[in-house]
Design an enzyme around this catalytic site. Structure first.
Site, short mmCIF file in Angstrom:
data_model
loop_
_atom_site.label_atom_id
_atom_site.label_comp_id
_atom_site.label_asym_id
_atom_site.label_seq_id
_atom_site.Cartn_x
_atom_site.Cartn_y
_atom_site.Cartn_z
N ASP A 141 -2.78 5.57 13.80
CA ASP A 141 -2.50 4.75 12.62
C ASP A 141 -1.08 5.10 12.15
O ASP A 141 -0.86 6.09 11.48
CB ASP A 141 -3.52 5.07 11.52
CG ASP A 141 -3.22 4.34 10.21
OD1 ASP A 141 -2.24 3.57 10.16
OD2 ASP A 141 -3.99 4.54 9.24
N LYS A 195 4.70 -1.07 4.78
CA LYS A 195 5.51 0.12 4.52
C LYS A 195 6.86 0.01 5.24
O LYS A 195 7.90 0.15 4.62
CB LYS A 195 4.78 1.38 4.97
CG LYS A 195 3.76 1.88 3.97
CD LYS A 195 2.40 1.26 4.11
CE LYS A 195 1.42 1.71 3.04
NZ LYS A 195 0.07 1.87 3.55
N TRP A 232 -6.00 8.83 4.54
CA TRP A 232 -6.18 7.64 5.38
C TRP A 232 -7.00 7.93 6.61
O TRP A 232 -7.86 7.13 7.00
CB TRP A 232 -4.83 7.02 5.74
CG TRP A 232 -4.22 6.30 4.58
CD1 TRP A 232 -3.07 6.63 3.92
CD2 TRP A 232 -4.73 5.14 3.89
NE1 TRP A 232 -2.85 5.75 2.88
CE2 TRP A 232 -3.85 4.84 2.84
CE3 TRP A 232 -5.86 4.34 4.07
CZ2 TRP A 232 -4.05 3.75 1.97
CZ3 TRP A 232 -6.07 3.27 3.20
CH2 TRP A 232 -5.17 2.99 2.18
C1 LIG Z 1 -1.31 1.90 3.63
C2 LIG Z 1 -2.05 2.52 4.74
C3 LIG Z 1 -3.26 1.99 5.24
C4 LIG Z 1 -3.96 0.81 4.61
O1 LIG Z 1 -3.28 -0.35 4.73
P1 LIG Z 1 -3.91 -1.71 4.13
O2 LIG Z 1 -2.97 -2.74 4.63
O3 LIG Z 1 -3.95 -1.57 2.65
O4 LIG Z 1 -5.28 -1.86 4.70
C5 LIG Z 1 -3.86 2.63 6.29
N1 LIG Z 1 -3.31 3.72 6.85
C6 LIG Z 1 -2.16 4.27 6.39
C7 LIG Z 1 -1.60 5.47 7.06
C8 LIG Z 1 -1.50 3.69 5.32
O5 LIG Z 1 -0.35 4.22 4.87
#
Ligand SMILES: *Cc1c(COP(=O)(O)O)cnc(C)c1O
Length: 364
Positions: A175, A199, A102
């Site tokens: 993030d 998540k 990511w």
């Molecule tokens: C799932 C995830 C994303 C992407 O999320 P989307 O909603 O699909 O754009 C970005 N960063 C991390 C760490 C993730 O786990």
């Protein structure tokens, strides 16, 4: 129906109590005779919901008053671009730490939007054989003027987590899509925290942004108004119609988290869940984990069967026994059990029983 334990990395399971409440009030929310999906986002009832959601989130994460909270569209990736467009302007530079899939995707997006020369990257993964470890150099020795430092404290695909707070001379943009509210953090150490909701918070599509007031003064790049943090703040995250149902569910998850004792309590359960699973994997020579002890994710437990020829059989029998979505991400293979806040300890204990049984039956 027998119990299903859902280990999906995202969209992930939501707390059962929240799902049951949502079901019971789906057609008649708050005595209005309509669903929460079918009312104006500017109605007093919905505004009250959003106000309570913000109060609860601020309390759960101890968010200081000089930070704004935004509920935005576009999930995690939406923020990959929003951060660049809101903070970099034409000539600002940023440093991106790369510790997995990511953070690497965030770099690609940043380079697409800003000039290549505006984005510096630093690989912080060290490999020792098959084992990955995070190693961060002393950032204060880098003699650079960055607008921000971007990193991903929990790499969802790789199962790698950075537990120590960074010591950065520049504002930190994190993030936290897959580990927000999984454990206590000190928000005041960050410039901006963002998370796609699917998540640990609610349904996909929504993202939560927590941004320090002073960062909103930085020069922007031209961008879509709905991704503009300043407009978001000015309009209370309602510059356009927000994802109202997702917001409602997020609000219910915050309420559930508070009723569960808040982040400190949930963290204790999360630690027990992760310890239970990792200790079992380490104790059983049928499985292995490939992340250094101190960087093993508390949310996404990646593991491999030593005999990979048994992978399909493992997935098939696990599914039949009620343990779904254990297949690792296609880019890394193996298995992954995502055990976010909503996964009860019991789910992990039952999974361990299944894994022990599978190992016994398939030992050479
Ligand atoms: C799932 C995830 C994303 C992407 O999320 P989307 O909603 O699909 O754009 C970005 N960063 C991390 C760490 C993730 O786990």
């Amino acid at each position: 129906m027998s119990a299903t334990y859902n280990f999906c990395a995202g969209p992930a399971m939501l707390p059962q109590a929240v799902m049951e409440k949502a079901q019971s009030e789906l057609l008649d929310w708050n005595g209005l005779g309509t669903s929460v999906m079918e009312i104006s986002h500017r109605s007093k009832e919905f505004i009250a919901l959003t106000e309570q959601a913000e109060i609860d989130l601020r309390e759960l994460m101890s968010i200081p008053s000089n930070y704004h909270v935004l509920f935005m569209h576009g999930g995690g990736r939406g923020q990959f671009s929003a951060v660049v467009n809101n903070f970099l302007g034409n000539n600002g530079k940023a440093l991106y730490l790369v510790d997995g899939s990511w953070s690497s995707a965030a770099v690609d997006e940043a380079k697409k939007l800003a000039g290549e020369t505006q984005i510096d990257t630093l690989n912080i993964i060290e490999k020792n054989g098959a084992t990955s470890r995070v190693s961060i150099p002393n950032l204060k020795e880098l003699d650079q003027d960055y607008r921000y430092l971007h990193y991903c404290p929990n790499e969802t695909v790789d199962g790698i987590e950075i537990f120590d707070e960074l010591d950065s001379p520049w504002p930190i943009v994190a993030d936290m899509s897959s580990n927000i509210m999984s454990r206590e953090i000190d928000v005041s150490r960050y410039g901006l925290i963002y998370a796609g909701a699917q998540k640990n918070i609610g349904p996909s599509g929504l993202s939560i942004v927590i941004v320090k007031d002073e960062l909103l003064q930085l020069p922007q790049l031209p961008q879509s108004s709905i991704m503009d943090y300043r407009l978001g703040v000015k309009h209370g995250s309602m510059y356009n119609t927000p994802p109202t149902f997702a917001w409602y569910l997020a609000a219910e998850v915050f309420r559930w988290l508070k009723a569960s004792g808040g982040v400190a309590e949930v963290q204790k359960t999360n630690e027990r869940k992760a310890d239970t699973l990792y200790q079992f994997i380490d104790s059983c020579d049928f499985y292995e984990n490939r992340v250094a002890f101190e960087n093993r994710s508390m949310m996404n437990v990646t593991f491999y069967l030593k005999d990979e020829a048994l992978n399909d059989e493992f997935i098939k029998l696990a599914k039949a026994a009620g343990f779904v979505a254990l297949k690792g991400h296609r880019s890394v293979g193996g298995m992954r059990a995502s055990i976010y806040n909503a996964m009860p300890l019991e789910g992990v204990e039952k999974l361990v029983e299944f894994m022990a049984d599978f190992a016994d039956k398939n030992k050479a």
